[in-house]
Write an enzyme that holds these catalytic residues in place. Structure first.
Site, mmCIF file in Angstrom:
data_model
loop_
_atom_site.group_PDB
_atom_site.id
_atom_site.type_symbol
_atom_site.label_atom_id
_atom_site.label_comp_id
_atom_site.label_asym_id
_atom_site.label_seq_id
_atom_site.Cartn_x
_atom_site.Cartn_y
_atom_site.Cartn_z
ATOM 1 C CB SER A 99 -0.907 0.009 1.231
ATOM 2 O OG SER A 99 -0.126 0.362 2.364
ATOM 3 C CE LYS A 100 -2.169 6.487 -2.775
ATOM 4 N NZ LYS A 100 -3.576 6.222 -2.463
ATOM 5 N NE ARG A 101 0.012 0.774 5.982
ATOM 6 C CZ ARG A 101 0.680 -0.347 6.191
ATOM 7 N NH1 ARG A 101 1.825 -0.330 6.851
ATOM 8 N NH2 ARG A 101 0.211 -1.495 5.762
#
Ligand code: GLU
Length: 477
Positions: A248-250
């Site tokens: 994910s964007k994390r």
């Protein structure tokens, strides 16, 4: 017997950007189609009007084109081939629904949303999973009452899927309910459209992310109800971040176009995504042709792959090095332009490309390394304190005089001036070159010094050297 020609599809929903996971699914379908001489179809699953947007669709198409994943069928629009869109196929879903109803494979359910809600709540209270109990199966039409259309699922039995990647997976029918094909407002549901289209498009192999595995038994029942044999299924494990949770964007940028904008080459992204869950021996770097020639599902890994941004960078650097300076320059131009910079000419871009080809990992890094040519650089205080020091001033002044009198600005003309200056002043190259570098670029890291001089040009180089000298020699306040 004629050889079966594979028909594959990539079916993104335009509810977000094409991300790395989706791109890998698209790539695997494309590679398998190209490897086998089959057909690759792009189908936009846009029936969820509340979440789909034209912008996302356009961005997905842009990403597909950037990656070079061309599709073989679709309506002609303005001289190019568009993708199939589910919103343009609603007649087909209607017709399939009518047929299923007529044949008794689907039935009208007149339970209202409130009734279903109440039953769902009651199931929750009893801590049992809610499943529609089929009470409308035998009811038939209730005049004046809106209805949804449900697929009749057998109460007994098991769906067995021989997944090409996961092996045999069993789904007992008792875990399914008679799921809805058409909502009471007449709109078709997601799983319904998928299967009508897979049947209508003659898809032989459904290759998709394993987040869709749970949809498969529902879809299998519908294939059968439509009187169609099953395609082969292959569910590719998802891509994880470094902590082994779903990417994910994390963890990193996930949108494919973000990698384009950062200066990755499409062939690097393709190479990396292919290798992420597939291998052919120890080979890491593949041309597109090699991928097409070697790709197979047998070489595809069965466990989740972990995204490694450093490795992607490494692949990108390898791919950049494989380009001719002209080709690299060509790829570099948009990155200079998007920074609002206008390079003087092709020779200049080519020189920048050659100077940085072995030193940078992305086109963005190469472009950034040329920043000193497009704006007066801010001088890094630490670098200036270290290199622009009084002890180097006499040599710098000497070099400046030589450069002012120089007849050429190529390495061949400039290098002897550096050498003679060093000899006269008993200095090391690093001391002089670093001082020049900080004077011209503001930093102590830059392209090679003779390239810096050439890229910046004679007048600006001399002006910056003079200014740096003035600064060193100015009395400290
Ligand atoms: N539209 C689905 C998605 O974007 C893919 C469906 C499928 O491949 O069957 O995840």
């Amino acid at each position: 017997m004629t050889e079966e020609r594979l028909r594959l599809r990539f079916a993104p929903s335009p509810t977000g950007h094409l991300h790395l996971g989706g791109a890998r699914t698209a790539l695997f379908n494309w590679l398998l189609a190209r490897h086998t001489g089959g057909t690759f179809i792009l189908r936009i699953e846009d029936t969820d009007r509340s979440r789909s947007t034209e912008e996302y669709e356009a961005a997905i198409l842009e990403a597909m084109r950037w990656l070079g994943l061309d599709w073989d069928e679709g309506p002609e629009v303005g001289g190019s081939r568009g993708p199939y869109r589910q919103t343009e196929r609603t007649d087909l879903y209607r017709a399939a629904a009518d047929r299923l109803l007529r044949e008794g494979k689907a039935y009208r359910c007149t339970c209202s949303a409130e009734e279903l809600d109440a039953r769902r709540k009651e199931a929750e209270a009893r801590k049992v999973p809610f499943r529609y109990d089929g009470r409308c199966r035998e009811k038939g039409e209730v005049p004046g009452r809106p209805f949804a259309l449900r697929l009749r699922i057998p109460d007994e039995g098991t769906v067995v899927v021989d997944d090409l990647l996961r092996g045999r997976v069993e789904f007992p029918n008792r875990d399914l309910d008679d799921w809805i094909l058409l909502r009471s407002d007449g709109t078709p549901t997601y799983n319904f459209c998928v299967v009508v289209d897979d049947v209508g498009m003659g898809i032989t192999d459904v290759l998709r992310g394993d987040d869709h595995l749970s949809n498969t038994p529902k879809q299998v029942h519908l294939f059968r109800a439509l009187g169609h044999s099953l395609p082969r299924f292959a569910h590719v494990p998802m891509i994880l971040g470094s902590d082994r949770t779903r990417l994910s964007k994390r963890h990193a940028a996930t949108a494919v176009l973000a990698y384009r904008d950062e200066g990755y080459l499409p062939e690097a992204v393709v190479n990396y995504l292919a290798r992420l869950s597939w291998s052919a021996g120890d080979q890491e770097i593949f041309t597109r042709e090699e991928l097409v020639a070697k790709f197979s599902l047998e070489g595809t890994g069965k466990s989740a792959a972990v995204f490694n941004p450093e490795k992607l960078k490494w692949v990108n650097a390898e791919k950049m090095r494989a380009l001719s300076p002209e080709a690299l320059g060509e790829r570099l131009l948009p990155h200079l332009e998007r920074r609002g910079w206008k390079p003087p000419d092709r020779a200049w871009i080519g020189r920048l490309a050659v100077a940085m080809q072995e030193r940078a990992q992305t086109l963005g890094e190469i472009a950034d390394a040329a920043a000193f040519c497009f704006a007066e650089p801010e001088r890094d205080a630490r670098a200036a304190a270290k290199w622009l020091v009084p002890s180097v001033a006499p040599a710098l002044r000497d070099l400046l005089a030589g450069l002012e009198a120089a007849t050429g600005w190529e390495e061949a003309a400039v290098k002897p001036l550096f050498e003679s200056t060093l000899a006269r002043h008993g200095l090391k190259m690093a001391a002089l070159a670093q001082a020049v570098r900080v004077a011209l670029t503001g930093k102590d890291v830059s392209p090679p010094i003779y390239d810096v001089l050439w890229l910046l040009g004679r007048e600006r180089s001399l002006a910056r050297l003079r200014r740096a000298l003035d600064a060193i020699e100015a009395p400290t306040p």
